[in-house]
Design an enzyme around this catalytic site. Structure first.
Site, PDB file in Angstrom:
ATOM      1  N   SER A 178       0.810  -1.219   0.000  1.00  0.00           N
ATOM      2  CA  SER A 178       0.000   0.000   0.000  1.00  0.00           C
ATOM      3  C   SER A 178       0.842   1.266   0.000  1.00  0.00           C
ATOM      4  O   SER A 178       0.322   2.367  -0.208  1.00  0.00           O
ATOM      5  CB  SER A 178      -0.944   0.006   1.212  1.00  0.00           C
ATOM      6  OG  SER A 178      -0.212  -0.109   2.413  1.00  0.00           O
ATOM      7  N   CYS A 179       2.146   1.126   0.229  1.00  0.00           N
ATOM      8  CA  CYS A 179       3.046   2.275   0.151  1.00  0.00           C
ATOM      9  C   CYS A 179       3.210   2.734  -1.296  1.00  0.00           C
ATOM     10  O   CYS A 179       2.810   2.051  -2.234  1.00  0.00           O
ATOM     11  CB  CYS A 179       4.421   1.922   0.725  1.00  0.00           C
ATOM     12  SG  CYS A 179       4.471   1.779   2.525  1.00  0.00           S
ATOM     13  N   VAL A 180       3.823   3.902  -1.458  1.00  0.00           N
ATOM     14  CA  VAL A 180       4.106   4.464  -2.778  1.00  0.00           C
ATOM     15  C   VAL A 180       5.595   4.784  -2.868  1.00  0.00           C
ATOM     16  O   VAL A 180       6.211   5.199  -1.883  1.00  0.00           O
ATOM     17  CB  VAL A 180       3.261   5.736  -3.034  1.00  0.00           C
ATOM     18  CG1 VAL A 180       3.864   6.616  -4.129  1.00  0.00           C
ATOM     19  CG2 VAL A 180       1.832   5.357  -3.410  1.00  0.00           C
TER      20      VAL A 180
END
Length: 203
Positions: free
Chosen positions: A44-46
């Site tokens: 879910s990180c970018v």
């Protein structure tokens, strides 16, 4: 005089070989290089890649915006992780001679592969939205992106050329466990008060 040090043309190597040489960037970190490839694994990180095509230098970060409602003791440090990651990467490049007006961006991530208290979809969307809004606000063109969806992603970035490779992965249990463990540990550090008691200064 000694012989000149040979440099590797990573762009000519197969992707698997590039990955073997790459410097890994973990959640909450960033790196700037002129030659060595950078890599990261996203749930879910970018990750945002910034590249100066004239100087041929680039960098990559890996961030998660915290759930602001869960920040402890109203500590604003924990609310600035996305901003801090972008400012840190931008200023690291500028300190090495890059010019903001020349920078280009590529960004990836925001997947929904893990269930963090039912909020992974929201977190992924917020991360992707934040990255696009920040780049637009700073006037840095987003020339390529791959956001959202039910995938984890492996990202490889070549700072010397600006090339980026993004591999979507149907996540197996082992990979999901690694990503979940890293992202939850990172999310927990965002919720902790600053050990120094000082606020992050953005510049």
């Amino acid at each position: 005089m000694g012989a000149p040090v040979a440099t590797v043309d990573y762009a000519r190597l197969p992707v698997k070989e590039i990955e073997r040489h790459a410097r890994s960037v973990h959640p909450g970190a960033w790196a700037v290089e002129t030659q060595k490839p950078l890599s990261t694994l996203l749930g879910s990180c970018v990750a945002v890649c910034l590249f100066d095509p004239m100087l041929r230098i680039g960098g990559l970060n890996h961030f998660m915006l915290p759930d602001m409602g869960r920040a402890r003791n109203g500590d604003v440090d924990s609310l600035l992780s996305g901003n801090f990651a972008m400012e840190a990467l931008l200023n690291a490049l500028i300190n090495k001679g890059a010019k903001k007006v020349r920078l280009q961006a590529k960004a990836f991530g925001g997947g929904t592969i893990i269930d963090t208290d039912g909020g992974s979809l929201s977190i992924g969307m917020r991360n992707a939205g934040f990255a696009k809004e920040w780049l637009e606000r700073e006037g840095i063109p987003l020339v390529a992106s791959d956001f959202l969806g039910p995938w984890s992603r492996k990202v490889l970035f070549l700072p010397s050329s600006g090339e980026a490779f993004c591999k979507r992965m149907v996540t197996n249990m082992a990979t999901a466990d690694v990503i979940a463990r890293e992202e939850r540990a990172y999310a927990e550090t965002l919720r902790q008060p600053s050990p120094t008691g000082k606020k992050i200064e953005l510049f």
